[in-house]
Design a protein around this motif. Sequence first.
Motif, PDB file in Angstrom:
ATOM      1  N   ALA A   1       0.825  -1.206   0.000  1.00 45.08           N
ATOM      2  CA  ALA A   1       0.000   0.000   0.000  1.00 45.08           C
ATOM      3  C   ALA A   1       0.860   1.258   0.000  1.00 45.08           C
ATOM      4  CB  ALA A   1      -0.930  -0.011   1.207  1.00 45.08           C
ATOM      5  N   GLU A   2       2.024   1.197   0.644  1.00 44.55           N
ATOM      6  CA  GLU A   2       2.919   2.351   0.671  1.00 44.55           C
ATOM      7  C   GLU A   2       3.595   2.572  -0.679  1.00 44.55           C
ATOM      8  OE1 GLU A   2       5.609   1.368   3.762  1.00 44.55           O
ATOM      9  OE2 GLU A   2       4.189   1.767   5.402  1.00 44.55           O
ATOM     10  N   ARG A   3       3.940   1.478  -1.353  1.00 48.77           N
ATOM     11  CA  ARG A   3       4.715   1.590  -2.594  1.00 48.77           C
ATOM     12  C   ARG A   3       3.836   1.674  -3.843  1.00 48.77           C
ATOM     13  NH1 ARG A   3       9.768  -2.687  -1.708  1.00 48.77           N
ATOM     14  NH2 ARG A   3      10.447  -1.850   0.324  1.00 48.77           N
ATOM     15  N   SER A   4       2.660   1.067  -3.796  1.00 47.14           N
ATOM     16  CA  SER A   4       1.775   1.069  -4.968  1.00 47.14           C
ATOM     17  C   SER A   4       0.366   1.472  -4.547  1.00 47.14           C
ATOM     18  CB  SER A   4       1.761  -0.320  -5.625  1.00 47.14           C
ATOM     19  OG  SER A   4       3.050  -0.715  -6.009  1.00 47.14           O
ATOM     20  N   PRO A   5       0.179   2.696  -4.076  1.00 44.22           N
ATOM     21  CA  PRO A   5      -1.132   3.105  -3.564  1.00 44.22           C
ATOM     22  C   PRO A   5      -2.227   3.123  -4.627  1.00 44.22           C
ATOM     23  CG  PRO A   5       0.338   4.992  -3.771  1.00 44.22           C
ATOM     24  CD  PRO A   5       1.178   3.784  -4.004  1.00 44.22           C
ATOM     25  N   ASP A   6      -1.852   3.176  -5.908  1.00 48.59           N
ATOM     26  CA  ASP A   6      -2.849   3.224  -6.979  1.00 48.59           C
ATOM     27  C   ASP A   6      -3.296   1.842  -7.439  1.00 48.59           C
ATOM     28  OD1 ASP A   6      -2.670   5.981  -6.951  1.00 48.59           O
ATOM     29  OD2 ASP A   6      -1.078   6.024  -8.464  1.00 48.59           O
ATOM     30  N   VAL A   7      -2.656   0.777  -6.896  1.00 47.13           N
ATOM     31  CA  VAL A   7      -3.008  -0.591  -7.292  1.00 47.13           C
ATOM     32  C   VAL A   7      -3.445  -1.352  -6.050  1.00 47.13           C
ATOM     33  CG1 VAL A   7      -2.237  -2.704  -8.430  1.00 47.13           C
ATOM     34  CG2 VAL A   7      -1.279  -0.491  -9.129  1.00 47.13           C
ATOM     35  N   PRO A   8      -4.741  -1.561  -5.836  1.00 44.64           N
ATOM     36  CA  PRO A   8      -5.209  -2.277  -4.650  1.00 44.64           C
ATOM     37  C   PRO A   8      -4.702  -3.719  -4.632  1.00 44.64           C
ATOM     38  CG  PRO A   8      -7.024  -1.142  -5.740  1.00 44.64           C
ATOM     39  CD  PRO A   8      -5.859  -1.084  -6.679  1.00 44.64           C
ATOM     40  N   LEU A   9      -4.406  -4.212  -3.445  1.00 46.16           N
ATOM     41  CA  LEU A   9      -4.036  -5.611  -3.265  1.00 46.16           C
ATOM     42  C   LEU A   9      -5.220  -6.328  -2.630  1.00 46.16           C
ATOM     43  CD1 LEU A   9      -0.634  -6.996  -2.030  1.00 46.16           C
ATOM     44  CD2 LEU A   9      -2.775  -8.078  -1.412  1.00 46.16           C
ATOM     45  N   ASP A  10      -5.840  -7.245  -3.374  1.00 45.37           N
ATOM     46  CA  ASP A  10      -7.023  -7.972  -2.907  1.00 45.37           C
ATOM     47  C   ASP A  10      -6.597  -9.304  -2.304  1.00 45.37           C
ATOM     48  OD1 ASP A  10      -8.586  -5.922  -3.915  1.00 45.37           O
ATOM     49  OD2 ASP A  10      -8.826  -6.904  -5.867  1.00 45.37           O
ATOM     50  N   LEU A  11      -7.009  -9.556  -1.061  1.00 38.41           N
ATOM     51  CA  LEU A  11      -6.663 -10.798  -0.370  1.00 38.41           C
ATOM     52  C   LEU A  11      -7.777 -11.833  -0.526  1.00 38.41           C
ATOM     53  CD1 LEU A  11      -5.091  -9.457   2.944  1.00 38.41           C
ATOM     54  CD2 LEU A  11      -3.904 -10.451   0.980  1.00 38.41           C
ATOM     55  N   VAL A  12      -7.369 -13.086  -0.726  1.00 38.11           N
ATOM     56  CA  VAL A  12      -8.307 -14.190  -0.891  1.00 38.11           C
ATOM     57  C   VAL A  12      -7.892 -15.312   0.051  1.00 38.11           C
ATOM     58  CG1 VAL A  12      -9.268 -15.901  -2.472  1.00 38.11           C
ATOM     59  CG2 VAL A  12      -8.702 -13.605  -3.314  1.00 38.11           C
ATOM     60  N   GLN A  13      -8.748 -15.678   0.986  1.00 39.97           N
ATOM     61  CA  GLN A  13      -8.460 -16.809   1.870  1.00 39.97           C
ATOM     62  C   GLN A  13      -8.732 -18.115   1.143  1.00 39.97           C
ATOM     63  OE1 GLN A  13     -10.974 -15.880   5.308  1.00 39.97           O
ATOM     64  NE2 GLN A  13      -9.142 -15.368   6.477  1.00 39.97           N
ATOM     65  N   THR A  14      -7.866 -19.096   1.375  1.00 42.19           N
ATOM     66  CA  THR A  14      -8.046 -20.399   0.753  1.00 42.19           C
ATOM     67  C   THR A  14      -7.543 -21.481   1.689  1.00 42.19           C
ATOM     68  OG1 THR A  14      -7.533 -21.727  -1.223  1.00 42.19           O
ATOM     69  CG2 THR A  14      -5.778 -20.322  -0.371  1.00 42.19           C
ATOM     70  N   THR A  15      -7.848 -22.714   1.385  1.00 39.15           N
ATOM     71  CA  THR A  15      -7.328 -23.827   2.169  1.00 39.15           C
ATOM     72  C   THR A  15      -5.940 -24.200   1.654  1.00 39.15           C
ATOM     73  OG1 THR A  15      -8.259 -25.522   0.701  1.00 39.15           O
ATOM     74  CG2 THR A  15      -9.667 -24.693   2.490  1.00 39.15           C
ATOM     75  N   ALA A  16      -5.194 -24.920   2.473  1.00 42.72           N
ATOM     76  CA  ALA A  16      -3.861 -25.345   2.053  1.00 42.72           C
ATOM     77  C   ALA A  16      -3.940 -26.252   0.825  1.00 42.72           C
ATOM     78  CB  ALA A  16      -3.160 -26.057   3.208  1.00 42.72           C
TER      79      ALA A  16
END
Length: 243
Positions: free
Chosen positions: A28-43
Amino acid sequence: MTGPDTPASFKLAYAPGVTPSKWVRIWAERSPDVPLDLVQTTAADAPALVREREVDAVLLRLPIDREGLHAIPLYTETTVVVVPKDHLVAAADEVSVDDIADDVVLHPLDDTLDWDTPPGKPALERPATTADAIELVAAGVGLLVVPQSLARLHHRRDLTYRPISGTPESGVALSWPDEETSDLMEQFIGIVRGRTVNSTRGRQQAQEKPEKKTPAKSNRPQAGGRKPPPGRRGAPKGGKRRR
């Protein structure tokens, strides 16, 4: 890092117990214009998510089938045994597999450790998930051997855990499709490897760095240069002319 060909976001999946919060903050600090979307998954599902291009990258547990995938090992976790607080193991700082040889050790179907059979005595049935196995440990049915982060994830006040030797360890890796790596993927690789912002963006900086111009040479004599020796232009003052 942005432009007409840059994706609207970077999608990152992560397996249970893996905590990407530090890397998300740096992103978020280095690429504030590109959102990082998190996805939970199983192993178990983590490799398929990135192999089928449902996410850009995934933080998963090793070992995996690396066919079609890059994988950068990031760290290896301590393996622990989860026990009730009144169990004898709770009195020790560290135990070995021999110390739990007479106990029932649960083996959930989503086990992340690379072994065929855990130590100790097998339970009558395998729990479906690690969360189910934790409930059985709390009920006094058996013990559970897991990576330390999973013991923390499923923490309960009536349970504790201790490091255990003689067992496999779980490694965490960053994985993405085995194709040409995008600039955003390079950005995230640099973050998880601890690179500075300048080294992470080295490829873009090399392309954008202007060429140095060589200053034009001047025909003017340099200041402070050598003066012509006396007597070269006409006779010296007061001298005689040759006839």
